[in-house]
Write an enzyme that holds these catalytic residues in place. Structure first.
Site, PDB file in Angstrom:
ATOM      1  N   ASP A 120       0.993  -1.059  -0.222  1.00 40.38           N
ATOM      2  CA  ASP A 120       0.027   0.016  -0.098  1.00 40.38           C
ATOM      3  C   ASP A 120       0.420   1.104  -0.161  1.00 40.38           C
ATOM      4  O   ASP A 120       2.097   1.416   0.742  1.00 40.38           O
ATOM      5  CB  ASP A 120      -0.822  -0.196   1.068  1.00 40.38           C
ATOM      6  CG  ASP A 120      -2.007   0.896   1.236  1.00 40.38           C
ATOM      7  OD1 ASP A 120      -1.647   2.011   0.584  1.00 40.38           O
ATOM      8  OD2 ASP A 120      -2.799   0.827   2.202  1.00 40.38           O
ATOM      9  N   LYS A 124      -0.456   9.433   1.316  1.00 40.83           N
ATOM     10  CA  LYS A 124      -0.795  11.793   2.394  1.00 40.83           C
ATOM     11  C   LYS A 124       0.519  11.205   3.071  1.00 40.83           C
ATOM     12  O   LYS A 124       0.611   9.986   3.871  1.00 40.83           O
ATOM     13  CB  LYS A 124      -1.774  10.722   2.763  1.00 40.83           C
ATOM     14  CG  LYS A 124      -3.478  11.411   1.928  1.00 40.83           C
ATOM     15  CD  LYS A 124      -4.684  11.120   2.644  1.00 40.83           C
ATOM     16  CE  LYS A 124      -5.728  11.349   1.481  1.00 40.83           C
ATOM     17  NZ  LYS A 124      -7.192  11.737   2.118  1.00 40.83           N
ATOM     18  N   GLU A 199       1.122  -7.534 -10.398  1.00 40.47           N
ATOM     19  CA  GLU A 199       2.102  -7.020 -11.316  1.00 40.47           C
ATOM     20  C   GLU A 199       1.830  -7.479 -12.537  1.00 40.47           C
ATOM     21  O   GLU A 199       1.896  -6.980 -13.739  1.00 40.47           O
ATOM     22  CB  GLU A 199       3.453  -7.796 -10.212  1.00 40.47           C
ATOM     23  CG  GLU A 199       4.535  -7.909 -11.734  1.00 40.47           C
ATOM     24  CD  GLU A 199       6.177  -8.547 -11.185  1.00 40.47           C
ATOM     25  OE1 GLU A 199       6.683  -8.509 -11.677  1.00 40.47           O
ATOM     26  OE2 GLU A 199       5.994  -9.040  -9.827  1.00 40.47           O
TER      27      GLU A 199
END
Length: 219
Positions: A120, A124, A199
């Site tokens: 992940d 932010k 992928e």
């Protein structure tokens, strides 16, 4: 990406405690010699394996090594377990737990490799500390890895790749391999690459895959 809850996966995990360690107490080290037939084999860990295509393929391809899939989501753990059982992968264990506790789950200098595949990106700034290549995670990997151990990292996210390069460089890591287009590397590099589900999807769409291999040098 969070997977939709699948009741069968949770049930399967609970039926196979010999293959899955479910949310262990971080204050207690896991005795991996009781989980593998031969603990002297090299141990490799994938953090966040998702549905498990990479780690199960690795376990099947390299029976002379031991592998641990460290996965937070129970549904994903169940999917990995289903493949493990179908392929009879005795050299693969599944640890359902938080990667932030990796240095609690594993003794110091026990692993030869840690794989971070399509983690992940937490884009932010306020979430920087959650990125699996943030300095506190790197410190934990350094504790778990052997002196010559490596971190192998792949992503389709250019921002996370740039961040990871800088984070690892600032931590003093050595880069053995860096690629901004993995699927267009030399044939020997491609032959050694094991694809993940993400992928395969992203590469088929023509997106570049970023990759690096790095170590911590002599401890």
């Amino acid at each position: 990406m969070r997977l939709r809850n699948k009741p069968w996966a949770v049930k399967l995990v609970h039926e196979h405690p010999e293959s899955v360690i479910d949310r262990p107490d971080p204050s207690l080290k896991i005795d991996w010699s009781k989980r593998f037939a031969d603990i002297s084999r090299p141990l490799e860990i994938e953090v966040g394996p998702g549905k498990g295509k990479f780690i199960t393929t690795m376990a099947e391809k390299y029976p002379e090594k031991n592998f641990v899939a460290l996965e937070l989501q129970m549904t994903a753990a169940g999917m990995i377990l289903r493949t493990k059982l179908a392929k009879e992968l005795s050299n693969l264990q599944i640890l359902c737990g938080d990667a932030a506790n990796i240095d609690a789950f594993f003794s110091a200098h026990i692993a030869s490799k840690i794989y971070l595949n399509f983690s992940d990106p937490w884009p932010k700034t306020r979430h920087e500390k959650r990125r699996l290549t943030y300095k506190t995670f790197l410190q934990k990997y350094q504790t778990v890895l052997r002196a010559n151990g490596q971190v192998e990292f792949k992503t389709d996210n250019a921002g996370l790749f740039a961040y990871s390069l800088q984070s690892m460089n600032n931590f003093g890591m050595n880069f053995d391999f860096v690629s901004v287009d993995l699927h267009n590397e030399k044939e020997e590099v491609l032959a050694a690459n094991i694809e993940t589900e993400y992928e395969h999807k992203f590469a088929a769409q023509g997106n570049p895959i970023y990759a690096l291999h790095a170590d911590f040098g002599v401890k």
